[in-house]
Design a protein around this motif. Structure first.
Motif, PDB file in Angstrom:
ATOM      1  N   THR A   1      -6.381   0.022   3.801  1.00 43.53           N
ATOM      2  CA  THR A   1      -6.375  -0.848   2.448  1.00 43.53           C
ATOM      3  C   THR A   1      -5.393  -2.129   4.103  1.00 43.53           C
ATOM      4  O   THR A   1      -5.580  -3.127   3.207  1.00 43.53           O
TER       5      THR A   1
ATOM      6  N   SER B   1       0.794  -1.019  -0.089  1.00 38.21           N
ATOM      7  CA  SER B   1      -0.247   0.553  -0.226  1.00 38.21           C
ATOM      8  C   SER B   1       1.041   1.309  -0.111  1.00 38.21           C
ATOM      9  O   SER B   1       1.778   1.211   0.701  1.00 38.21           O
TER      10      SER B   1
ATOM     11  N   SER C   1     -12.962  -4.200  -2.429  1.00 36.01           N
ATOM     12  CA  SER C   1     -11.454  -4.192  -2.182  1.00 36.01           C
ATOM     13  C   SER C   1     -10.858  -5.731  -1.644  1.00 36.01           C
ATOM     14  O   SER C   1     -10.150  -6.174  -2.025  1.00 36.01           O
TER      15      SER C   1
END
Ligand code: NAD
Length: 493
Positions: free
Chosen positions: A168, A154, A469
């Motif tokens: 994330t 990330s 996600s």
């Protein structure tokens, strides 16, 4: 006035976080970290090179098999504990993020709370990703499971030092991946603190790593053969580069970029709620958020509402209700846009240039700035300024306003302030943006709805939070099974 919190902390020379502890990187290049509140150096951060990235990837790779094998019901326990740790330490963490990125502590805490919502979402993943089985033809079963990808990364911008990694980290790690976070070199402190908290929450060594650095580190991440996926958040220019370079080396990439968010102010908008709603969106976090409204299109006779916006903007106390700008160059950039608009004939109706804050004299400050009668030729009408500056254009019809909004290349957020359901519905249907607000200036979708824009505000498929996600950080395994009768077996045995 004294500084709103202790802005005199110093952190010395920082390291990376690898395999559950601080590690001195191989690079010999360091850059200073300045607090936007004081302009003083508060730390020195390493600019990691390819060898440092490789070092962290190796730690994450070594941790992967055991973490991926750990049952998800156990993995998620770390997130339950992380949530509690973040809540217990919210004041300290808010001040840390504020010190390095310039937000007010209240704004910084709100960012962490939004991150906590993603942790809560990740805590429901054992239920969300249970897959399913079906008998697809007689005697044949097909089942689906969501498998982790491996080592993932990330890459974060400066403006939400806790929140963007928390978009994330909880989902990627709960899904069974091991991870590197590359924070902005301008705000390295929060990610290192997050690493300590994850360790305290019981995360095994090597599952979460922090590599500090800038362009060189990002390029090494894009090229590294053992990294499976990258999520990036930052400017569109870099987002596009990361998307192209990371995809070229076979990675899954989701890259969120910049924005030029428009709001439409209708003359029938609520006169009490709309003026502060628009101004708060433009000036909250000193305009340094990808969801900030930076262009307002007024339809018809909106002067009484603009008067109220002016009054409200002037009442905002800099240093207390509004924070600082990330660095000196950004202050200069913001000034340049305002100067240029003025030279081209716009009216600066609230002027935040050359602002100062008592007790924070060396800091980087721009006050709320409203610019009326902006026209299409002015760069401030189109460019992402990333400061507490609102460009106001005036048009005659809602469709003209929608055409202006939709012509801008970005597509993160768009909003409308109106009392008309018909206007709101028409706007919501036509707006060319991924996140739309009605009487809400910062239409951030709250969990379980996912966060993500369109057009030049995002490169890649899906959104950065929510169900997409989960999909981004996992790969689907389909197992098709057929068992044959055991002819030798007697069912009477
Ligand atoms: P940035 O693009 O300068 O930096 C983002 C990350 O990329 C940082 O980690 C940085 O170290 C790295 N980087 C910088 N230049 C690079 C280069 N040339 N090559 C490779 N890597 C590089 O962005 P920023 O100034 O830190 O953040 C502000 C920007 O982020 C704004 O454009 C804002 O709209 C955007 N943003 C978008 C979202 C979103 O959800 N869409 C959220 C927050 C911020």
């Amino acid at each position: 006035m004294a500084a709103p919190f202790n802005i005199n902390r110093e952190f010395g020379t920082l390291q990376n976080w690898v395999n559950g502890e601080r590690r001195t990187p191989k690079t010999e290049t360091y850059t200073p970290v300045y607090s936007p509140y004081s302009g003083k150096e508060i730390a020195s951060v390493p600019l990691s090179n390819a060898a440092d990235i490789d070092d962290a990837v190796k730690a994450a790779q070594a941790a992967f098999p055991s973490w991926a094998e750990t049952n998800i019901k156990k993995r998620v326990q770390v997130m339950f504990r992380l949530k509690m740790l973040l809540e217990d330490n919210l004041d300290e963490l808010g001040e840390l993020a504020a010190l390095e990125c310039g937000k007010t502590p209240g704004e910084a805490k709100a960012g962490i709370e939004k991150g906590i919502e993603v942790i809560e979402y990740s805590c429901s993943m054992p239920n969300l990703i249970s897959g399913g089985t079906q008998e697809v033809s007689n005697g044949v079963d097909c089942g689906l499971s969501r498998e982790p990808l491996g080592v993932v990364v990330s890459i974060a911008p400066f403006n939400f030092p806790f929140m963007v990694p928390l978009w994330t980290v909880p989902i990627a790690i709960t899904a069974g991946n091991t991870m590197l976070v590359k924070p902005s070199e301008q705000v390295p402190l929060s990610a290192l603190r997050l690493a300590e908290l994850l360790k305290e929450a019981g995360l095994p060594e090597g599952v979460f790593n922090v590599v500090n650095g800038g362009q060189e580190a990002v390029e090494a991440i894009c090229d590294h053969p053992d990294i499976e996926a990258i999520s990036f958040v930052g400017s569109s220019r870099v987002a596009r580069q990361v998307y192209v370079r990371g995809s070229q080396s076979g990675k899954r990439v989701l890259a969120l970029g910049g924005a030029k968010n428009h709001t439409v102010l209708m003359p029938d908008a609520n006169p009490d709620i709309s003026p502060p709603g628009v101004v708060d969106s433009a000036t909250g976090c000193a305009g340094q958020r990808c969801m900030a409204v930076s262009a307002m299109i007024g339809v018809g006779e909106i002067s009484p509402l603009v008067e109220k916006m002016k009054e409200y903007a002037k009442s905002i106390e800099l240093g207390k209700q509004m924070g600082a700008i990330i660095n000196k160059e950004s202050v200069e950039r913001i000034h340049r846009y305002v100067d240029q608009a003025e030279e081209m004939g716009a009216d600066i109706i609230v002027d935040g240039r050359n602002a100062t804050v008592e007790g924070c004299e060396g800091g980087y400050w721009v006050g709320p700035t409203l610019i009326d009668n902006v026209t299409a030729e002015m760069p401030i009408a189109h460019d992402e300024v990333f400061g507490p500056v609102l460009a106001i254009r005036r048009v005659r019809s809602l469709d003209e306003a929608i055409a202006i909004e939709n012509a801008n290349p970005y597509g993160n957020a768009a909003s409308i302030f109106t009392s008309s359901g018909e206007a709101a519905r028409h706007f919501s249907r036509k707006a060319n943006a991924g996140m739309v607000g009605v009487n809400i200036g910062v239409p951030v979708p709250r969990e379980p709805f996912s966060f993500g824009g369109w057009n030049d505000s995002k490169f890649g498929v899906g959104d950065i939070t929510g169900e997409s996600s989960v999909r981004f950080w996992t790969k689907d395994k389909k197992v098709t099974v057929r068992w044959f009768p055991d002819t030798n077996r007697s069912w009477m045995d």
